[in-house]
Design a protein around this motif. Structure first.
Motif, PDB file in Angstrom:
ATOM      1  N   LEU A   1      57.226  42.492  31.186  1.00  0.00           N
ATOM      2  CA  LEU A   1      56.703  42.413  29.827  1.00  0.00           C
ATOM      3  C   LEU A   1      55.752  43.580  29.606  1.00  0.00           C
ATOM      4  O   LEU A   1      55.066  44.013  30.526  1.00  0.00           O
ATOM      5  CB  LEU A   1      55.916  41.114  29.632  1.00  0.00           C
ATOM      6  CG  LEU A   1      56.702  39.803  29.744  1.00  0.00           C
ATOM      7  CD1 LEU A   1      55.731  38.633  29.539  1.00  0.00           C
ATOM      8  CD2 LEU A   1      57.824  39.756  28.707  1.00  0.00           C
TER       9      LEU A   1
ATOM     10  N   ALA B   1      38.963  44.511  39.458  1.00  0.00           N
ATOM     11  CA  ALA B   1      37.812  44.952  38.675  1.00  0.00           C
ATOM     12  C   ALA B   1      37.902  44.537  37.213  1.00  0.00           C
ATOM     13  O   ALA B   1      37.050  44.876  36.411  1.00  0.00           O
ATOM     14  CB  ALA B   1      37.667  46.475  38.772  1.00  0.00           C
TER      15      ALA B   1
ATOM     16  N   LEU C   1      37.759  40.676  32.120  1.00  0.00           N
ATOM     17  CA  LEU C   1      38.100  39.385  31.496  1.00  0.00           C
ATOM     18  C   LEU C   1      38.509  38.338  32.530  1.00  0.00           C
ATOM     19  O   LEU C   1      38.320  37.138  32.320  1.00  0.00           O
ATOM     20  CB  LEU C   1      39.206  39.559  30.448  1.00  0.00           C
ATOM     21  CG  LEU C   1      38.775  40.225  29.138  1.00  0.00           C
ATOM     22  CD1 LEU C   1      39.946  40.287  28.170  1.00  0.00           C
ATOM     23  CD2 LEU C   1      37.590  39.510  28.494  1.00  0.00           C
TER      24      LEU C   1
ATOM     25  N   VAL D   1      52.227  33.966  37.958  1.00  0.00           N
ATOM     26  CA  VAL D   1      53.299  34.123  36.972  1.00  0.00           C
ATOM     27  C   VAL D   1      54.567  34.613  37.668  1.00  0.00           C
ATOM     28  O   VAL D   1      54.573  35.675  38.300  1.00  0.00           O
ATOM     29  CB  VAL D   1      52.886  35.119  35.869  1.00  0.00           C
ATOM     30  CG1 VAL D   1      53.987  35.235  34.812  1.00  0.00           C
ATOM     31  CG2 VAL D   1      51.575  34.699  35.226  1.00  0.00           C
TER      32      VAL D   1
ATOM     33  N   VAL E   1      52.635  34.226  30.239  1.00  0.00           N
ATOM     34  CA  VAL E   1      51.418  33.531  29.825  1.00  0.00           C
ATOM     35  C   VAL E   1      51.384  33.519  28.300  1.00  0.00           C
ATOM     36  O   VAL E   1      51.597  34.556  27.667  1.00  0.00           O
ATOM     37  CB  VAL E   1      50.163  34.238  30.380  1.00  0.00           C
ATOM     38  CG1 VAL E   1      48.898  33.657  29.753  1.00  0.00           C
ATOM     39  CG2 VAL E   1      50.108  34.110  31.899  1.00  0.00           C
TER      40      VAL E   1
END
Ligand code: FAD
Lengths: 767, 291
Positions: free
Chosen positions: B31, B123, B126, B162, B168
């Motif tokens: 993706l 790193a 989020l 995943v 996701v």
């Protein structure tokens, strides 16, 4: 000279076009049937090339050719070495840079083969398929190690010394004997990369009908690439044309012919196709020449009262794997400014160029000036600290006084004009220095690390003393200027128009500025060393003098009156006694038609100006910062810089230069460093590892002011300004950092002041 | 290199279509969302997928909304949307703290939360934020949907739960009334990847820490939670003493590596300092009314 237009903060005329996306940079140029070249580069810092297998690449559909050094015309194997005159006793080894590596590669990133293909994508796919058979050789990355018995980069230069020079003035031995103390210093100024927004690139095209080779290239000027390309290919200068389109920044790094340009030219001549090369950022980081890289040992002899008596420097320049024409010049400039803004009666500099297995070095904004200022300004602060004298006081005591110009330094530079104490006083005033010191005292009482640092810096400008300009009048009456130096961000279309507007008595919108094509205008020199306005602007005045003169001759012919009865006024020719005059349009049309006036000269002025020496700009800078010992972060809160750039043609653009170069100066001490393994393998391969700040990263307040003393060397009275910030700011910030860390007893920090380094110095690893 | 190796390209107009394409073309299909992690790797030819399935048309996956006692964030939500979301600003200012120091506006306009989390870069900021807040991820395949806790999402650096034919679709964050949160990061220059970063949230009841979360970036696995430090804080009076103890535990817990951004011992020391600072700031936000 200040007229109605010179001295005004005119907005840049070029911005609207560029900001609206109408610029035409190298990669925007479109050519019919253009082929693309990409390079196979060495992954090793030093190796014998045993073979290059290009069979798989050649079998790829769309691949036109794969060439190596052996396919180049025999004369066209090396870049020219001696492009800039050096002093006669400056010895230089014969190690020019090959256009393609020939038998041996000497730095990681050196081009070994070139692939020509129908598209850039196919060229890159084919690069992946070329097999290099390399036999690794011992290599060395650190310049001090290279000189201390490191493996030879060139077998024929066993000691790795590729240039050497010694300059001395005054009784150095005697002065050191008489000195109460000798202050010692050792500095390591890292390599930097110029990181222009637009990387390097070119298009080469050959017309066999005209036997003309044309190179469009992203360069600082067309003249140097043209001379060097003609030289490399053994062609007549007239058979080479170079055109420089809009250029997205250079900062010194596009000052000549790149080896890749020569390869593109060879391929264009061989295939009859136009050949484009636009490098990737990764290539720019690996293979574009880099700046700085200087290891300095310094000794400063001082009297007990803080008088500076003698300076001795050993400059080791990290030359890299080959010498480019301007590699050694950086050391020459650093030497000429070694004593800075100070009266030091005796000085001695030894310059040693060290070969290393790294990409060569050359000029980067400042080009020797920041290195010199960094060393002398740090040394003066060390002397002040050791003697217990205030850093302001030691400077006041030793600065070249305002009345001493022209001032000849011990090392032979002749400073034309300036008022260094006046600059310092104004910078202290503008920064409210006493309050800065009180704030520092308060911070220290609370256990915070706060520092204030000073620097007074000198910027030589106007190198390569001559420049040309031509001027003519267009049919619609506008004045066309063809300056010899060309723009790559400086704002020539704006400043030259202001100068010409005053000289011709017209508005700047009546002036058109065109440059960058070697077939237009005169052979010139180019834009570097902060020289364009001072040398080029003066040449322009000469050209316009001649143009006005010819206008009078033409008007006398048209009105049928003696020339003496005419004068130039407000952009036209008018009779002394009144009555109708002759407009510029009419003059231009008459000169174009030239029906009955065969003996009159063309309506065109040409000027060649020779600057009788160098014009020395100067600046005084105060930096304030605070260190966060827990994280090692250095926050530079404020930079105050007062500049003497002589006459300021356009205060807005001049301030832009000061701010821009101050930001580069901050980057040089806070963030940037090209680093390598001990064997020369590059560690900084992209902007992920080489930290270039962007706009939001600079939170420092930058306060600027101009305090001009006009230069006596040129009619405009201008001096360089484009490098000032990157010269003074690193030194001032380094002094401020030292000042902040003084309570911890830290004696020296080499740039960049990265968080980890500062954390360690503030005792982080012992906590 | 600036050109990726040859690859096929298709774009999906629904989640189902994206999943069908992934399944049809097999594991060498990837993706692409914002492309700000994947494309640089392809240009450097460190990644060579045979086919890309572009999911940028799935604009219905770009949202930040309240659903009962949770915040739901669509996988295609860009950094810039996270940074300007009033809902996140009022409930979890940790998002704004982090977004302010992630990359630059160009990257933030394109990069997505789904891409950031699925990239699995140790790193990635989020990842640490979502792990701090004890969020979870909805993973869809042709056969159904499963929900995986952010703290179980990573199998290692650049490795997630995943599967090759999964995607996701949403990130879910529990709402904790009155919580304070903060993110602290040290980088070589603003906007760079972290040398080390620490996120935390706190809820305080009667001066005592009721609940908390601490997530670390760049010092071990992606979104590494500092479990011992969290356990030590719960039930303790909020204050410097508790923060100092947690800071020591977080530093002891992390697994930094020496690299160009600094030596391991520096990063470890930073984790202690940043944990302290983040806890202080989060606590101040609790006092200021939970924001
Ligand atoms: C110059 C620069 C600086 C940066 N600095 C920082 C920084 O300081 N801090 C930081 O945290 N990040 C930083 N980043 C990373 C940036 O935040 C991420 O690249 C980006 O947000 C990832 O999201 P994307 O949408 O671009 O992912 P993509 O590049 O499109 O995808 C990344 C990976 O995730 C997969 N993927 C994408 N979406 C989904 C999905 N919905 N389901 C399953 N798999 C999916 C892709 O197949 C790919 O493998 C930086 C990036 C750049 C280019």
């Amino acid at each position: 000279m200040t007229g109605p237009w010179v001295g005004r903060p005119e907005r840049r005329r070029e911005d609207l076009r560029l900001v609206a996306g109408h610029g035409a940079y190298l990669d925007d140029l479109q050519f019919p049937s253009c082929a693309h070249v990409a390079f196979v580069r060495s992954p090793l810092p030093h190796a014998r090339v045993r073979g290059v297998d290009s069979s798989a690449a050649l079998a790829t559909p769309g691949v036109l050719a794969v060439i190596t050094a052996g396919d180049l015309p025999p004369g066209a194997r090396m870049l020219p070495l001696r492009t800039i005159p050096l002093p006669p006793d400056f010895t230089v080894a014969d190690v020019p840079m090959p256009i393609l590596a020939d038998g041996e590669v000497r730095f990681a990133g050196e081009a070994v083969a070139a692939v020509l293909a129908e598209s850039r994508a196919v060229a890159e796919d084919a690069v992946d398929l070329v097999q290099l058979d390399l036999e690794a050789l011992p290599s060395v990355g650190d310049p001090r190690a290279a000189l201390a018995g490191g493996p030879p980069v060139h077998a024929e230069v066993g000691d790795n010394v590729v240039f050497r020079w010694h300059q001395v003035g005054g009784d150095v031995e005697g002065a050191f004997r008489a000195a109460a103390r000798t202050i010692q210093g050792r500095f390591s100024i890292p390599r930097l990369q110029a990181s222009p927004m637009e990387p390097r690139g070119c298009v080469a095209a050959y017309s066999s009908a005209e036997d003309l080779l044309t190179l469009w290239c992203s360069s600082q000027d067309p003249h140097r690439p043209r001379l060097q390309l003609a030289n490399v290919l053994g062609r007549d200068l007239e058979r080479v044309r170079v055109v420089v389109p809009d250029v997205g920044g250079a900062f010194g790094s596009k000052g000549g012919l790149a080896p890749e340009h020569a390869v593109a030219a060879v391929l264009a001549m061989r295939t009859g196709r136009s050949v484009k090369w636009v490098e990737t950022r990764s290539e720019n980081v690996l293979a574009a020449y880099q700046g700085r890289g200087m290891e300095v040992d310094a000794e400063l002899g001082v009297s007990e009262a803080g008088g500076l008596l003698a300076l001795r420097l050993r400059l080791v320049s990290d030359a890299g794997a080959y010498l480019l024409g301007h590699t050694a010049v950086v050391s020459l400039t650093a030497t000429s400014l070694a004593t800075g803004a100070y009266r030091i009666p005796a000085a001695e500099v030894t310059v040693v160029g060290a070969a290393t297995n790294k990409v060569p070095t050359g000029p980067y904004r400042g080009a020797g000036r920041p290195e010199a200022a960094f060393v002398i300004e740090r040394m003066v602060d060390s002397a002040a600290a050791e003697l217990g004298i205030d850093p302001v006081e030691i400077r006041r005591r030793n600065l070249v006084p305002a009345g001493a110009f022209p001032y000849r330094t011990a090392l032979g530079s002749e400073y034309d004009s300036g008022d260094y104490p006046g600059l310092l006083d104004r910078a202290l005033e503008l920064s409210n220095y006493p309050e800065e010191r009180r704030a520092q005292a308060r911070a220290r009482a609370e256990g915070r690390l706060r520092g204030v640092g000073l620097a007074v810096a000198v910027e030589s400008s106007g190198n390569s003393a001559w420049e040309t300009a031509a001027a003519t009048i267009l049919d619609d009456g506008r004045v066309l200027l063809l300056p010899g130096s060309s723009d790559h961000g400086q704002g020539h279309a704006t400043t030259f128009a202001q100068i010409a507007a005053d000289a011709m008595g017209v508005d700047p919108d009546q002036i058109e500025v065109r440059s960058g094509d070697s077939q237009e205008g005169l052979v010139g020199v180019g834009t570097f060393a902060s020289r364009s306005v001072t040398v080029g602007g003066s040449a322009l005045l000469l050209a316009l003098d001649e143009l006005r003169h010819r206008c009078l001759s033409w008007a006398a012919h048209l009105l049928d009156v003696p020339e003496e009865q005419l004068r130039w006024e407000a952009g036209a020719v008018v009779p002394l006694g009144g009555g109708p005059g002759v407009s510029r349009q009419r003059l231009a049309q008459a000169a174009r038609d030239r029906s009955d006036s065969a003996d009159l000269p063309e309506l065109r002025g040409e000027g060649r100006f020779v600057l009788p020496g160098l014009a020395f700009g100067s600046s005084a800078c105060v930096a304030t910062l605070e260190v966060d010992p827990a994280t090692g972060w250095v926050e530079v809160e404020r930079i105050v810089t007062v500049d003497d750039a002589g006459t300021v043609v356009n205060p807005l653009l001049a301030e832009g230069q000061v701010i821009g170069s101050s930001v580069q100066g901050l980057a040089a001490v806070l963030f940037e460093e090209v680093s390598h393994e001990a064997d020369g393998q590059p560690l900084t391969e992209s902007f992920l590892s080489y930290a270039v700040p962007t706009l939001p990263d600079i939170r420092t307040e930058i306060v600027t002011e101009f305090r001009p003393t006009p230069s006596p060397l040129s009619p405009l009275g201008t001096k360089g300004v484009a490098e000032s910030g990157c010269i003074g700011v690193p030194a001032a910030v380094a002094n401020a950092l030292q000042d902040a860390l003084a309570p911890l007893g830290v004696r020296h920090v080499d740039p960049p002041f990265s968080p980890e380094k500062i954390w360690r110095l503030t005792g982080g690893d012992a906590r | 290199m600036q050109t990726p190796a040859p690859f096929e390209y298709e774009h999906a107009s629904s989640v189902d279509e994206a999943l069908a394409l992934l399944e049809r073309h097999g594991p060498e299909t990837r993706l692409v969302a914002g492309g700000h992690s994947l494309l640089p790797m392809m240009k450097l030819r460190l990644a060579r997928p045979e086919r890309l399935v572009d999911v940028n048309d799935l604009t219905d996956l770009a949202y930040v909304r309240r659903e009962g006692d949770q915040i739901a964030i669509g996988a295609l939500t860009r950094h810039a949307q996270l940074a300007s979301s009033p809902l996140l600003a009022s409930l979890y200012p940790i998002f704004q703290d982090a977004e302010r120091v992630i990359a630059d506006p160009v990257v933030r306009n394109r990069g997505t939360i789904g891409g950031s989390l699925c990239q699995g870069d140790p790193a990635e900021d989020l990842s640490a934020v979502v792990a701090t807040l004890g969020g979870s991820l909805k993973i869809r395949s042709r056969t159904g949907e499963r929900v995986v806790a952010a703290r179980d999402f990573y199998l290692g650096p650049y490795e997630t739960q995943v599967g090759p034919a999964e995607m996701v679709t949403e990130v879910v964050i529990p709402i904790r009334p009155g919580a304070g949160s903060a993110y602290e990061k040290v980088e070589r220059r603003p906007g760079d990847w972290a040398i080390a970063a620490v996120g935390c949230f706190l809820t305080v009841s009667g001066g005592v820490i009721a609940d908390c979360g601490i997530g670390l970036a760049a010092v071990g696995a992606p979104g590494l939670p500092a479990l011992e430090a969290e356990a030590a804080l719960r039930g303790r009076p909020a204050g410097e003493e508790a923060y100092a103890a947690a800071a020591q535990m977080a530093a002891a817990h992390c697994r930094p590596q020496t690299d160009q951004r600094g030596p391991a011992e520096y990063k470890r020391d930073l984790v202690a300092e940043l944990t302290r600072r983040a806890l202080r700031r989060a606590a101040a936000r609790v006092m200021a009314g939970g924001a």
